[in-house]
Scaffold this active site. Structure first.
Site, PDB file in Angstrom:
ATOM      1  N   HIS A   1       6.055 -12.917   7.671  1.00  0.00           N
ATOM      2  CA  HIS A   1       5.933 -11.659   7.242  1.00  0.00           C
ATOM      3  C   HIS A   1       6.896 -10.964   6.526  1.00  0.00           C
ATOM      4  CE1 HIS A   1       6.469  -6.900   7.582  1.00  0.00           C
ATOM      5  NE2 HIS A   1       4.682  -6.632   7.756  1.00  0.00           N
TER       6      HIS A   1
ATOM      7  N   ARG B   1       3.686  -5.232  17.257  1.00  0.00           N
ATOM      8  CA  ARG B   1       1.622  -4.397  17.205  1.00  0.00           C
ATOM      9  C   ARG B   1       0.912  -6.112  18.066  1.00  0.00           C
ATOM     10  NH1 ARG B   1       1.625  -3.123  11.127  1.00  0.00           N
ATOM     11  NH2 ARG B   1       2.534  -4.711  10.794  1.00  0.00           N
TER      12      ARG B   1
ATOM     13  N   ASP C   1      -2.057  -9.065  11.823  1.00  0.00           N
ATOM     14  CA  ASP C   1      -3.397  -9.301  11.301  1.00  0.00           C
ATOM     15  C   ASP C   1      -3.570 -10.672  12.066  1.00  0.00           C
ATOM     16  OD1 ASP C   1      -3.560  -7.132   9.791  1.00  0.00           O
ATOM     17  OD2 ASP C   1      -2.456  -8.514   8.022  1.00  0.00           O
TER      18      ASP C   1
ATOM     19  N   HIS D   1      -2.030  -8.683   2.684  1.00  0.00           N
ATOM     20  CA  HIS D   1      -1.666  -7.809   2.990  1.00  0.00           C
ATOM     21  C   HIS D   1      -2.999  -7.484   3.748  1.00  0.00           C
ATOM     22  CE1 HIS D   1       0.308  -3.554   3.729  1.00  0.00           C
ATOM     23  NE2 HIS D   1      -0.083  -3.484   2.708  1.00  0.00           N
TER      24      HIS D   1
ATOM     25  N   SER E   1       0.893  -1.095   0.445  1.00  0.00           N
ATOM     26  CA  SER E   1       0.102   0.067   0.082  1.00  0.00           C
ATOM     27  C   SER E   1       1.033   1.102   0.366  1.00  0.00           C
ATOM     28  CB  SER E   1      -1.399  -0.097   0.856  1.00  0.00           C
ATOM     29  OG  SER E   1      -0.669  -0.784   2.041  1.00  0.00           O
TER      30      SER E   1
HETATM   31  N1  HAX Z   1       1.639 -19.847   5.667  1.00  0.00           N
HETATM   32  C1  HAX Z   1       2.074 -20.833   4.659  1.00  0.00           C
HETATM   33  N2  HAX Z   1       3.619 -20.284   3.664  1.00  0.00           N
HETATM   34  C2  HAX Z   1       3.732 -19.351   3.945  1.00  0.00           C
HETATM   35  C3  HAX Z   1       4.017 -18.822   5.244  1.00  0.00           C
HETATM   36  C4  HAX Z   1       2.064 -18.461   6.028  1.00  0.00           C
HETATM   37  N3  HAX Z   1       1.889 -17.763   7.219  1.00  0.00           N
HETATM   38  N4  HAX Z   1       4.339 -17.494   5.281  1.00  0.00           N
HETATM   39  C5  HAX Z   1       5.332 -16.987   4.063  1.00  0.00           C
HETATM   40  N5  HAX Z   1       4.618 -19.084   3.629  1.00  0.00           N
HETATM   41  C6  HAX Z   1       5.454 -18.862   2.547  1.00  0.00           C
HETATM   42  C7  HAX Z   1       5.446 -17.791   1.140  1.00  0.00           C
HETATM   43  O1  HAX Z   1       3.703 -18.149   0.766  1.00  0.00           O
HETATM   44  C8  HAX Z   1       6.003 -18.267   0.398  1.00  0.00           C
HETATM   45  O2  HAX Z   1       5.834 -19.650  -0.410  1.00  0.00           O
HETATM   46  P1  HAX Z   1       6.583 -19.538  -1.720  1.00  0.00           P
HETATM   47  O3  HAX Z   1       8.070 -19.994  -2.751  1.00  0.00           O
HETATM   48  O4  HAX Z   1       5.658 -21.790  -2.009  1.00  0.00           O
HETATM   49  O5  HAX Z   1       5.556 -19.143  -2.884  1.00  0.00           O
HETATM   50  C9  HAX Z   1       7.343 -18.894   1.140  1.00  0.00           C
HETATM   51  O6  HAX Z   1       6.638 -19.680   2.414  1.00  0.00           O
HETATM   52  C10 HAX Z   1       9.026 -18.185   1.512  1.00  0.00           C
HETATM   53  O7  HAX Z   1       7.737 -16.869   1.385  1.00  0.00           O
HETATM   54  P2  HAX Z   1       8.158 -15.459   2.190  1.00  0.00           P
HETATM   55  O8  HAX Z   1      10.328 -15.461   1.748  1.00  0.00           O
HETATM   56  O9  HAX Z   1       8.704 -16.346   4.728  1.00  0.00           O
HETATM   57  O10 HAX Z   1       7.329 -14.572   3.150  1.00  0.00           O
HETATM   58  P3  HAX Z   1       7.031 -13.600   1.769  1.00  0.00           P
HETATM   59  O11 HAX Z   1       8.114 -11.804   2.383  1.00  0.00           O
HETATM   60  O12 HAX Z   1       7.345 -13.856  -0.169  1.00  0.00           O
HETATM   61  O13 HAX Z   1       5.542 -12.898   2.375  1.00  0.00           O
HETATM   62  C11 HAX Z   1       3.695 -12.574   3.914  1.00  0.00           C
HETATM   63  C12 HAX Z   1       5.283 -12.554   3.133  1.00  0.00           C
HETATM   64  C13 HAX Z   1       2.685 -12.442   4.091  1.00  0.00           C
HETATM   65  C14 HAX Z   1       3.086 -12.706   2.542  1.00  0.00           C
HETATM   66  C15 HAX Z   1       3.906 -14.422   3.560  1.00  0.00           C
HETATM   67  O14 HAX Z   1       4.323 -14.680   5.166  1.00  0.00           O
HETATM   68  C16 HAX Z   1       2.434 -14.907   4.141  1.00  0.00           C
HETATM   69  O15 HAX Z   1       0.601 -14.970   2.922  1.00  0.00           O
HETATM   70  N6  HAX Z   1       1.580 -14.557   5.177  1.00  0.00           N
HETATM   71  C17 HAX Z   1      -0.247 -15.278   5.355  1.00  0.00           C
HETATM   72  C18 HAX Z   1      -0.908 -13.887   5.469  1.00  0.00           C
HETATM   73  C19 HAX Z   1      -0.346 -12.919   6.297  1.00  0.00           C
HETATM   74  O16 HAX Z   1      -0.398 -12.918   7.181  1.00  0.00           O
HETATM   75  N7  HAX Z   1      -0.112 -11.491   5.428  1.00  0.00           N
HETATM   76  C20 HAX Z   1      -0.268 -10.171   6.502  1.00  0.00           C
HETATM   77  C21 HAX Z   1       0.900  -9.469   6.617  1.00  0.00           C
HETATM   78  C22 HAX Z   1       0.866  -8.405   7.540  1.00  0.00           C
HETATM   79  C23 HAX Z   1       0.329  -7.492   6.738  1.00  0.00           C
HETATM   80  O17 HAX Z   1       1.069  -6.818   5.560  1.00  0.00           O
HETATM   81  N8  HAX Z   1      -0.658  -7.204   6.727  1.00  0.00           N
HETATM   82  O18 HAX Z   1      -1.155  -5.877   6.896  1.00  0.00           O
END
Ligand code: HAX
Length: 425
Positions: A310, A319, A365, A264, A234
């Protein structure tokens, strides 16, 4: 005119001098390099933006203007907005002046309610919020002054006008969306005598039995989500759109379109949905063994565990800790809270077993939705809207500062796969 304009006028002169000196002294130094994997990997870890409102060290979490969030958890959104904009917390007089400036700008034009009422009844609340912001764009002081030939020197002043207007009006718009979308009765208009938190709670019109406690939660919520440096979806979207000198009505609604995504801001909605499903399956407070089972069921079905992981953080999000403490203080026996707290004991240990996951710890979250749910705000598709009301503080402050610093249009270079193949051969 509010003293915020005077304070910033002085600071901006200093900030501009400081930036010139930095570029003159160290402009050629290399801040970060980009590997091929990073170019394919969402630019993770590439330091290539300046954002002074806040920073997020991977081992500490949110630090606003060099003050760790943990030391700001008792502040109000007004104080935090002032801090984000100016780099200092306001004194008593400054706060009174700044708060009254915001209070005087709360009124929402009737056409916003008309447009929102005409939207499909099943529109997502985030779609309604972003539509309202875009429709309100015709009020942009920046857009009008730009048309009239405003000097570049003054861009930040017009952006600040827009920022104050938006921050002042968003709680009313957001509360109106809640009441319309979820059939809660007539909208409740803003009260110019109330602060941002109190008025938002008042306009949501929820059960008043625990009003003071809910008020305190909302204050914490609005503070905790206010900013998270410059590179998240964002913030970067807001920055990019605003860098084209599209005003912040355009850039904020664009940023919030990104916030609406499940990876996000929508993660809070997804997370609560997931927890309630767990509770439906296993009863009020599932055991650790049962939670472990559900974690693996979720992962094995190809889904992420919402609220965990994250892109930057490598520790428990402060948080999340703030909300966990709030729950412990106010409703430790609520089965939903017990489940949230128990998941914290279970999920990281399981995620640590998956090598590719860089951060097994909870983000904001993982707890935030359950807090709102406890106080009767049960429509979880609405949660990202509350997040957005808070994040408007950081995103609009970032835009004001970028315009003050005459930040240029964002235009990184892309390369083709063909180029990369040649490059690595
Ligand atoms: N559950 C399962 N798999 C996960 C995971 C989780 N909570 N967190 C990371 N992974 C996976 C990723 O999907 C990725 O898999 P692929 O390579 O197969 O695509 C792998 O682990 C490596 O990811 P990473 O490098 O650890 O994390 P990213 O930077 O790619 O992604 C995310 C960060 C927040 C998007 C990710 O941890 C996620 O999807 N979490 C769950 C959703 C979530 O809680 N989002 C909110 C984040 C905070 C925010 O921005 N709030 O607004």
């Amino acid at each position: 005119m509010s003293i915020i304009f005077d304070i910033l006028s002085k600071k901006i002169v200093e900030w501009r001098k400081e930036e010139s000196a930095i570029i003159e002294k160290g402009g050629a130094k290399i801040l970060s390099q980009v590997t091929v994997a990073q170019a394919y990997g969402g630019m993770r870890g590439v330091a290539s933006l300046i954002c002074d409102t806040s920073r997020v060290p991977q081992d500490q979490g949110l630090i606003i203007r060099e003050i760790p969030l943990k030391k700001l958890l008792d502040k109000t959104p007004e104080e935090i907005f002032f801090l984000l904009l100016t780099s200092e917390l306001p004194d008593k007089n400054q706060l009174a002046d700044f708060s009254s400036e915001i209070r005087s700008r709360k009124n929402v034009p009737q056409y916003i309610w008309d447009v929102l009422r005409s939207m499909p009844k099943d529109s997502h609340p985030m779609t309604m919020l972003n539509t309202a912001i875009l429709v309100l764009q015709k009020e942009s002081v920046f857009a009008h002054r730009y048309d009239d030939g405003m000097r570049k020197e003054d861009y930040w002043k017009a952006t600040l006008e827009d920022a104050l207007n938006l921050v002042a009006k968003l709680p009313a718009i957001a509360a109106g969306i809640y009441r319309m979308r979820f059939n809660k009765g007539e909208i409740i208009l803003p009260d110019p005598a109330m602060d941002l938190t109190g008025d938002y709670v008042h306009m949501l019109g929820l059960d008043k039995s625990k009003k003071e406690e809910f008020n305190d939660l909302m204050r914490l919520y609005l503070v905790a989500h206010c900013d998270h440096e410059g590179g998240n979806v964002s913030a970067l979207t807001n920055l990019t759109i605003n860098s084209a000198l599209s005003d912040i009505y355009y850039s904020l609604s664009g940023g919030f379109d990104g916030l609406a995504g499940p990876l996000h801001g929508l993660a809070n909605q997804e997370c609560l949905k997931w927890i309630l499903e767990i509770m439906q399956k296993y009863g009020d407070a599932p055991s650790k063994e049962q939670l472990k089972e559900i974690v693996w069921d979720t992962l094995n079905s190809g889904k992420v565990i919402p609220g965990y992981g994250h892109a930057v953080l490598r520790v428990t999000d402060p948080r999340f800790e703030g909300f966990l403490q709030f729950g412990k203080n106010h409703f430790p026996d609520d089965p939903l809270f017990i489940t949230v707290a128990r998941l914290y004991e279970v999920v990281p240990e399981e995620l640590k077993k998956i090598e590719k996951i860089k951060n097994p710890w909870p983000n904001v979250d993982a707890a935030s939705g359950s807090m709102l749910y406890h106080y009767g705000l049960k429509e979880f598709s609405y949660y990202t809207v509350v997040f957005a009301v808070s994040r408007s503080l950081g995103l609009t402050a970032q835009a004001v500062i970028n315009r003050a610093m005459n930040a240029p249009i964002i235009r990184p270079k892309s390369v083709t796969t063909y180029f990369v193949k040649e490059f690595i051969s």
